[in-house]
Design a protein around this motif. Structure first.
Motif, mmCIF file in Angstrom:
data_model
loop_
_atom_site.group_PDB
_atom_site.id
_atom_site.type_symbol
_atom_site.label_atom_id
_atom_site.label_comp_id
_atom_site.label_asym_id
_atom_site.label_seq_id
_atom_site.Cartn_x
_atom_site.Cartn_y
_atom_site.Cartn_z
ATOM 1 N N LEU A 1 40.590 30.678 32.893
ATOM 2 C CA LEU A 1 39.529 31.267 33.717
ATOM 3 C C LEU A 1 40.102 31.900 34.982
ATOM 4 C CD1 LEU A 1 36.639 28.644 33.452
ATOM 5 C CD2 LEU A 1 37.012 30.735 32.118
ATOM 6 N N VAL A 2 41.013 31.196 35.624
ATOM 7 C CA VAL A 2 41.637 31.733 36.840
ATOM 8 C C VAL A 2 42.437 32.989 36.502
ATOM 9 C CG1 VAL A 2 43.352 31.276 38.641
ATOM 10 C CG2 VAL A 2 41.674 29.513 38.033
ATOM 11 N N LYS A 3 43.216 32.946 35.431
ATOM 12 C CA LYS A 3 44.002 34.107 35.017
ATOM 13 C C LYS A 3 43.080 35.283 34.666
ATOM 14 C CE LYS A 3 47.341 35.692 31.610
ATOM 15 N NZ LYS A 3 48.021 35.408 30.351
ATOM 16 N N SER A 4 41.975 35.003 33.996
ATOM 17 C CA SER A 4 41.018 36.055 33.627
ATOM 18 C C SER A 4 40.422 36.694 34.870
ATOM 19 C CB SER A 4 39.909 35.477 32.748
ATOM 20 O OG SER A 4 40.442 34.996 31.536
ATOM 21 N N HIS A 5 40.086 35.874 35.847
ATOM 22 C CA HIS A 5 39.558 36.382 37.115
ATOM 23 C C HIS A 5 40.564 37.322 37.774
ATOM 24 C CE1 HIS A 5 37.775 36.410 41.129
ATOM 25 N NE2 HIS A 5 38.962 36.048 41.583
ATOM 26 N N ARG A 6 41.806 36.897 37.826
ATOM 27 C CA ARG A 6 42.865 37.707 38.459
ATOM 28 C C ARG A 6 43.151 38.972 37.662
ATOM 29 N NH1 ARG A 6 46.433 32.546 40.228
ATOM 30 N NH2 ARG A 6 45.245 32.082 42.114
ATOM 31 N N SER A 7 43.178 38.874 36.354
ATOM 32 C CA SER A 7 43.426 40.042 35.505
ATOM 33 C C SER A 7 42.310 41.069 35.659
ATOM 34 C CB SER A 7 43.540 39.631 34.033
ATOM 35 O OG SER A 7 44.658 38.814 33.830
ATOM 36 N N ALA A 8 41.081 40.588 35.723
ATOM 37 C CA ALA A 8 39.951 41.500 35.915
ATOM 38 C C ALA A 8 40.077 42.215 37.254
ATOM 39 C CB ALA A 8 38.628 40.732 35.832
ATOM 40 N N GLY A 9 40.390 41.469 38.299
ATOM 41 C CA GLY A 9 40.558 42.076 39.613
ATOM 42 C C GLY A 9 41.644 43.132 39.616
ATOM 43 N N ALA A 10 42.761 42.856 38.961
ATOM 44 C CA ALA A 10 43.871 43.804 38.890
ATOM 45 C C ALA A 10 43.477 45.070 38.121
ATOM 46 C CB ALA A 10 45.087 43.151 38.238
ATOM 47 N N ALA A 11 42.530 44.922 37.190
ATOM 48 C CA ALA A 11 42.072 46.060 36.393
ATOM 49 C C ALA A 11 40.881 46.771 37.037
ATOM 50 C CB ALA A 11 41.697 45.585 34.990
ATOM 51 N N GLY A 12 40.472 46.304 38.210
ATOM 52 C CA GLY A 12 39.305 46.898 38.868
ATOM 53 C C GLY A 12 38.005 46.514 38.193
ATOM 54 N N ALA A 13 38.019 45.398 37.491
ATOM 55 C CA ALA A 13 36.836 44.927 36.764
ATOM 56 C C ALA A 13 36.356 43.616 37.375
ATOM 57 C CB ALA A 13 37.185 44.724 35.285
ATOM 58 N N ALA A 14 35.243 43.129 36.859
ATOM 59 C CA ALA A 14 34.686 41.853 37.314
ATOM 60 C C ALA A 14 34.647 40.888 36.143
ATOM 61 C CB ALA A 14 33.275 42.062 37.864
ATOM 62 N N PHE A 15 34.897 39.618 36.439
ATOM 63 C CA PHE A 15 34.846 38.553 35.436
ATOM 64 C C PHE A 15 33.952 37.447 35.973
ATOM 65 C CE2 PHE A 15 36.413 34.411 33.978
ATOM 66 C CZ PHE A 15 36.273 34.566 32.610
#
Length: 114
Positions: A63-77
């Motif tokens: 979940l934490v990694k998904s949150h960070r990956s989304a942020g890096a992609a300019g997306a929201a999780f």
């Protein structure tokens, strides 16, 4: 119970529905689904946890990694429909300060659109 993960594109967002246990043996399934939705260009990815019966530290790490990956992609999780047990675990560990947690898809989409 193993983990079942379904991904559904809904126009401007993806919903990843997880059902079962998220642990060291199954967490990669969830991680792959989130990564795939982000790679497909969805600006918002919702992880529906209504059917999650158990989550361990490996799953929380996803979940934490998904949150960070989304942020890096300019997306929201965001996580929606967490069970009381999952919500409590997230809160006790202080992850509610990092992760976006909502009771419904509608709440998540309204808040994330702002």
């Amino acid at each position: 119970m193993l983990l079942r993960v379904d991904v559904e594109g809904r126009g401007d967002h993806a919903v990843i529905t997880a059902a079962g246990e998220i642990d060291a043996a199954t967490a990669d399934t969830l991680a792959t689904a989130v990564s795939g939705a982000l790679a497909d260009g969805y600006p918002t990815v919702l992880a529906d946890f209504a059917g999650v019966t158990f989550i361990d530290s490996t799953g929380l790490g996803v979940l934490v990694k998904s949150h960070r990956s989304a942020g890096a992609a300019g997306a929201a999780f965001a996580v929606v429909h967490p069970t009381p047990k999952t919500r409590k675990l997230i809160r006790v560990l202080g992850l509610d300060e990092l992760l976006r947690i909502y009771d419904t898809h509608e709440e998540a989409l309204a808040d994330l659109a702002e």
